[in-house]
Design an enzyme around this catalytic site. Structure first.
Site, mmCIF file in Angstrom:
data_model
loop_
_atom_site.group_PDB
_atom_site.id
_atom_site.type_symbol
_atom_site.label_atom_id
_atom_site.label_comp_id
_atom_site.label_asym_id
_atom_site.label_seq_id
_atom_site.Cartn_x
_atom_site.Cartn_y
_atom_site.Cartn_z
ATOM 1 N N GLY A 8 31.835 -55.830 38.236
ATOM 2 C CA GLY A 8 33.187 -56.231 38.578
ATOM 3 C C GLY A 8 33.585 -57.582 38.058
ATOM 4 N N GLU B 33 28.178 -62.498 20.637
ATOM 5 C CA GLU B 33 27.134 -63.305 21.271
ATOM 6 C C GLU B 33 26.458 -64.202 20.238
ATOM 7 O OE1 GLU B 33 25.527 -60.421 24.909
ATOM 8 O OE2 GLU B 33 24.231 -60.913 23.219
#
Length: 1223
Positions: free
Chosen positions: A104, A138
């Site tokens: 979430g 990343e």
């Protein structure tokens, strides 16, 4: 808190232009982070940055040690998984997105935050790495952190050629071609990825192709440790479950706090639990944030070998690299510490401090240290931490705070993982060994050193060897474990060692007060001794019981066994029945034996009679606790060294004639066969307690003139006792005296002036003395608080001296059916009474008071003058014909029982009893009318009754009107019942957990929104969340008792049934049935033709409504003679008590959508449960019945809330005091 909000900017100016240029190079999310980041703030030890030294307040506190970037499809379950495991076992905090990300959360900002908050990044290039735009983002962010934040980066080339990565060709070529096509409108993104890949691929890393992965992982881990500057990670391994503990410690240290306080944190726990390991991992984790730091291992040993100066030298060597310190004097060393460490932010870890002076003599002055300095101390002794921090606070004018982290044992999951790692070394275990693992873990009890040692010992062995090893370990624990634990034992004082050995051998899981009594009898000073053992982590106190880790218990037993391994009769303690039997039968006991305590559950039935002579030769015995009756021969001698004696079922008629235990403190022989304790005078000046309860052969008490210290004398149930020696009146320290159930005792005479010495007596039990015709002389028993004379059916009068009992709080004359009168002096004791119980005193005609008022005709005319403390009054079954108006003056009365009397009405003044929450009018068959009780249970100061006893949910509040056929206006009774319920719910201080009300009347209240036929069963399926402000549930049932004519020889209605109660509310699950029972005796209904409909209302407050979520089947059940008409339930909301209502309103139908109910259809032939248990039994997993067995019936399971627990805790303190007095 965001990552970069934690980092302090430095004062060196950097132009806005430069910052803007730098930020423009980053992707938008990272620019926002960088906007709060100071460029020059990134330099610190362990990185490649160079420049001037950085002040301590500018050093960034990183969240992670290592960030791993990888392609999940290639390496998640192989190389990266192994790398992650190896790093974490070394105590290195690693971010791996499938481990750390929380569901979430916004993924991209979190990853950027994690990358920037890591000291080292590892990029694992693999064949599919370039296909993932996520991996490339990343990687680019990592490259930018390396360039601008000086982050260390390690590339790993897993199953791919490094040149393909550097040039983006080979397996990566197609991926980048595809990216150029997909990002045709944002080519700079792909260019950024390529540039980052080139930069990172140029760094020297690890080429893992066609090579053993294990060796590469080992090299990577060591290089990470080296780069992080960790001091201990290279020497530690198998750090299972370490990271949550380190995080908890970091929280205690408050490293990010802006306060300038000096903080001390103690790491406290038993030996072998991992305090040093935890401190070392923490040190590696945080040491880079300080100007100087040191970790002094085993302070206790260094101090022992070289004193405080040796410890100080170690501090200086580690913090400032000072050498040649041996030439300085101790005072000069202290001066160097003060001068050289001044104003520096210091991290000081002192490992294994076991004496206060080891900390005091270091002369660490927190006033001179830099702000943010921290001290960490590992110790087994909590007292050291408390005293040392208190002294620092007092002696230095600086802000100081401290916290203590109690190191927990390994949980089952971590213990199992550690054991598997040690026992199987990564190999697949056999099924037989796996089955034995639970036994091993049960033996080690989560102690890390035990798990490691036992696991390593069992490694490579087969299942049969495991079984044999476990059997051996239980009787002879591993030396390595015992040696670690023994260090702490050797530091104890003599008394503490004795207490520890007693607890190990005898008292684990025993009540603390009971153990203290025994140890105190032996002059071992248990109050301070037990506290010291708690502080030193040898024992814990839980639920007023003494607990100890199994390994520590084994240590204590091993110490005792090693005294004489093959000669139990020469050891100091005997606790095994096998050893005791052997010593008794061979008569090999010696004077070395100081204590014999055998478990009452011992297998004594397996052995033949014991020779009593075996006890006669153990003349050094101080403690003897036996629960055995099977002895042959005679007991000619018993140790005169005894200080505590408990022999349940003592099988001899008397004590040995030469028994002269001058130091005996307790003499307890319940259920014995003794007839006389001793003849004549015997000097026992230390004797405090004598318990001969239920010794049915005892005919007389001895002369107690030589036992003037006696505090407690229990003769309960001595049915043959006919003579009590008058010397009992000399016992000036006697607090408790029980003659309860002494049915042969006709008189209790305390001759002459001897009774004057009983001024300490607080409790006197005379209940069940069925031949007692008069009470003793109470003169000078002025401190008596509890007097119980229940069921003394021959008692005719009370001695005039009862008026001297001005401190009496409890007086019970319950069922003294022949008591005719009481002396006028009784009025003197009434003001102090809290409880007065006269239930069943059928012939009592008067109770003289100051105004010569009589009972029961006019009970009391001036209650306000004489009964100001009364909370509980029971006048049930006293044949009362009137109740006077003056009863309203009992302003503190909370519980009034008038059951079974003959009055026709109650005074209207009763409505002024604002604290009255329990009124029982059941079986008042002549009752015709009720007063207005509008003020009852309206006070906000009620509930004192519940503060006098724990488990108060078993003591209900409510209104009970039953078997009153002449009562007018039954509809009004229903209104009264419902209003009483609402008042009690509105003032919860008047009840605990729940309440109930029984009244005659009809119709069934329409207030109940869900109504059912009598035998219907429902289940709560749920309720609408929008109506979550409910406060409880109300239940109600309309019933009729169809009383059958009494048969000859019986005056009661027939209520035979297999059900546990005549009427109850049932909550039934698959395995158990909880019952809320009707509190009244329905079998006392003797009025012919009184088949009146009654309504029983029940309220259960929300914390106790567990049936809402368990899906229990809910219904009312009754005996055949009780007919159930209608029952209902209602969810009670706050507005139900805040708004007035009438029974006839249509509001009753508005709850339909609140509650979702399922109807349960059951066969009428369903068999009732056969097993019936009171709920308070704690049903363990092993005791649960299977589905094929009968359902267990339990009293309703009241959930104990925190508020209940606090109140019970306070009550328990009071009850422990009462328990000591025998209440």
């Amino acid at each position: 808190m965001k990552l970069l909000e934690k980092m302090m900017s430095i004062t060196d100016p950097i132009t806005d232009l430069v910052l803007s240029s730098v930020k423009a190079l980053f992707p938008p999310p990272f620019r926002a982070v960088l906007g709060r980041f100071s460029f020059f703030n990134v330099g610190h030890r362990g990185t490649a940055s160079s420049g001037p030294p950085i002040d301590s307040d500018r050093i960034h506190s990183y969240k992670y040690d290592v960030f791993i970037s990888f392609s999940g499809a290639d390496t998640r379950n192989t190389f990266v998984d192994h790398l992650y495991a190896h790093l974490t076992r070394k105590g290195i905090f690693v971010f791996k997105d499938d481990i750390r990300l929380q569901n979430g959360e916004s993924l991209s900002p979190q990853l950027i935050d994690a990358i920037a908050n890591s000291r080292v990044s590892i990029v694992v290039f693999s064949p599919n790495y370039a296909e993932s735009t996520w991996c490339l983002e990343e990687m680019a962010t990592i490259a930018e952190c390396r360039k601008y934040l000086k982050q260390t980066v390690f590339p790993v080339f897993y199953d791919i050629n490094p040149s393909h990565v550097r040039k983006q060709n080979g397996v990566y070529q197609n991926a980048f071609v595809l990216h150029m096509e997909n990002f045709i409108n944002d080519r700079n993104k792909v260019v950024r990825w390529k540039r980052a890949m080139v930069d990172l691929a140029d760094i020297v890393g690890w080429d893992v192709r066609n090579k053993p992965e294990f060796r590469a992982i080992k090299d990577i881990v060591q290089e990470v440790i080296k780069k992080l500057g960790h001091k201990f990670s290279g020497f530690t391994d198998d750090l299972i479950g370490i990271q949550p503990r380190v995080e908890a410690l970091q929280s205690l240290l408050k490293l990010s706090s802006k306060d300038d306080e000096f903080r001390v944190v103690g790491i406290w726990g038993m030996a072998g639990i991992g305090k040093t390991t935890l401190a070392s991992v923490l040190y590696d984790r945080i040491s880079y944030q300080f100007d100087a730091c040191c970790f002094i291992e085993n302070v206790s040993k260094i101090y022992k070998d070289g004193g405080a100066t040796a410890v100080q030298i170690q501090i200086l060597r580690q913090t400032i690299d000072e050498i040649n310190l041996e030439t300085y004097s101790p005072s000069e060393i202290s001066g160097i510490i003060s001068n050289r460490l001044c104003r520096r932010k210091i991290l000081l870890v002192l490992d294994n401090a076991d004496l206060l002076e080891q900390l005091e003599d270091l002369a660490i002055n927190p006033e001179l240290l830099g702000t943010g300095s921290r001290m960490i101390i590992t110790t087994r002794d909590m007292h050291i931490l408390r005293v040392f921090t208190a002294q620092l606070s007092v002696s230095h004018d600086t802000r100081l705070s401290y916290g203590v982290y109690e190191v927990p044992l390994l949980n089952n999951k971590d213990a199992c993982e550690l054991f598997y790692r040690k026992a199987f070394k990564g190999k697949t275990p056999t099924s037989e060994c796996v089955e034995l693992t639970s036994e091993v873990l049960n033996y080690t009890q989560g102690l890390p050193i035990a798990v490691r040692v036992v696991g390593s010992f069992l490694c490579t062995r087969n299942a049969s060897q495991w079984k044999d090893a476990l059997d051996r370990l239980r009787s002879n624990p591993d030396k390595k474990i015992m040696d670690v634990l023994l260090v702490g034992f050797e530091g104890l004082h003599y008394e503490e060692k004795e207490i520890f050995l007693h607890i190990s051998c005898f008292f684990k899981r025993e009540k603390e007060d009971y153990v203290k009594r025994i140890l105190d009898a032996c002059d071992l000073h248990p109050v301070i001794g037990i506290q010291s053992l708690v502080e030193r982590s040898f024992i814990t106190i839980r639920n007023q019981e003494i607990h100890m880790h199994d390994m520590l218990q084994e240590l204590g037993k091993k110490i005792v066994r090693q005294q004489f391994p093959d000669e139990p009769g020469s050891r100091s303690r005997l606790w095994l029945y096998e050893d005791f039997y052997n010593v008794m039968m061979t008569e090999t006991g010696t004077n070395n034996v100081k204590a014999i305590i055998l478990d009452q559950k011992g297998h004594n039935s397996e052995y033949p009679l014991l020779r009593a002579e075996g006890l006669s030769i153990m003349r050094g015995l101080k403690i003897l606790i036996l629960h055995h009756k099977k002895f042959s021969g005679s007991l000619d001698f018993l140790s005169n060294s005894l200080q505590y004696l408990l022999w349940y079922g003592y099988p001899f008629a008397s004590l040995p004639l030469n028994f002269e235990p001058f130091r005996l403190v307790e003499l307890n022989m319940p259920c014995s066969l003794i007839q006389r304790l001793w003849d004549g005078h015997k000097d026992l000046p230390c004797l405090k307690r004598v318990d001969l309860s239920n010794s049915k052969c005892l005919v007389e008490t001895p002369n107690f003139a030589g036992s003037r210290s006696l505090e407690r004398l229990d003769l309960t149930g001595c049915i043959s006792l006919s003579y009590v020696h008058p010397s009992i009146g000399l016992l000036e320290k006697l607090v408790f005296l029980s003659l309860e159930g002494c049915s042969s005792l006709a008189r209790l005479v305390l001759d002459g002036d001897t009774a004057l010495y009983l001024h300490s007596l607080k409790v006197l039990h005379l209940s069940g003395c069925t031949k007692l015709e008069t009470t003793p002389d109470f003169t000078e028993m002025s401190n008596l608080e509890y007097l119980d004379i229940d069921q003394s059916v021959s008692l005719l009068t009370i001695d005039q001296s009862i008026g001297d009992l001005t401190h009496l709080k409890f007086l019970s004359l319950r069922d003294c059916t022949n008591l005719v009168s009481m002396p006028k002096s009784i009025s003197s004791i009434i003001p102090s009474l809290v409880t007065l119980d006269l239930c069943g005193c059928l012939k009592l005609k008067s109770l003289p008071l100051e105004k010569n008022i009589s009972l029961p005709g006019e009970i009391i005319d001036h209650f306000d003058e004489v009964m100001v403390s009364l909370i509980f009054l029971d006048l049930s079954f006293c044949s009362l014909s009137t109740v006077p108006d003056a009863i309203a003056e009992l302003r503190h009365l909370e519980r009034l029982n008038l059951e079974g009397n003959n009055f026709k009405s109650l005074p209207s003044s009763m409505g002024r009893l604002s604290r009255l929450a329990h009124l029982n009018l059941a079986h008042c068959s002549m009752l015709q009318s009720l007063p207005e009780l509008e003020l009852c249970a309206t006070s906000s100061s009620g509930g004192n009754y519940f503060k006098l006893l724990s488990g108060s949910h078993n003591h209900r509040s409510g209104l009970y009107i039953f078997n009153s056929p002449l009562l007018e206006n039954p509809e009004g009774s229903v209104n009264l019942a419902l209003s009483w319920l609402i008042k009690l719910v509105e003032k919860p201080c008047h009840f605990r957990c729940g309440l109930d009300i029984v009244v005659p009347g009809y119709p069934f209240p329409r207030w109940f929104s869900h109504q059912f036929k009598g035998i219907s069963t429902v289940r709560i399926a749920g309720y609408a969340d929008v109506f979550d402000n409910w406060i409880g549930f109300a239940f109600g049932v309309a019933f009729v008792e169809n009383c059958r004519p009494a048969t000859s020889g019986s005056s009661h209605c027939s209520l035979s049934s297999q059900l546990p109660y005549p009427l109850y509310l049932s909550f039934e699950s698959e395995q158990t049935e909880e019952t809320f029972d009707m509190p009244l005796r329905l079998d006392l209904n003797k009025v012919d033709g009184s088949n009146t409909e009654h309504i029983w209302l029940i309220y259960i407050s929300r914390p106790h409504c567990h049936f809402v979520t368990t899906g229990a089947r809910i219904t009312f059940k009754a005996h055949p003679d009780v007919e159930l008409k209608t029952w209902g339930l209602r969810m009670v909301f706050k507005h139900d008590i805040s708004n007035s209502f009438e029974l006839g309103t249509n509001e009753i139908h508005q709850q339909g959508g609140y509650l979702h109910l399922d109807y349960v259809y059951e066969s009428s032939s369903r068999r009732s449960p056969e097993v019936q248990l009171p709920y308070n039994w704690n049903v363990t997993k092993e005791e649960r019945v299977t589905e094929e067995e009968s359902k267990m019936q339990l009293r309703y399971n009241w959930h104990v809330t925190e508020e209940d627990e606090n109140e019970n805790r306070e009550v328990n303190v009071k009850q422990n005091h009462l328990l000591n007095m025998g209440l």
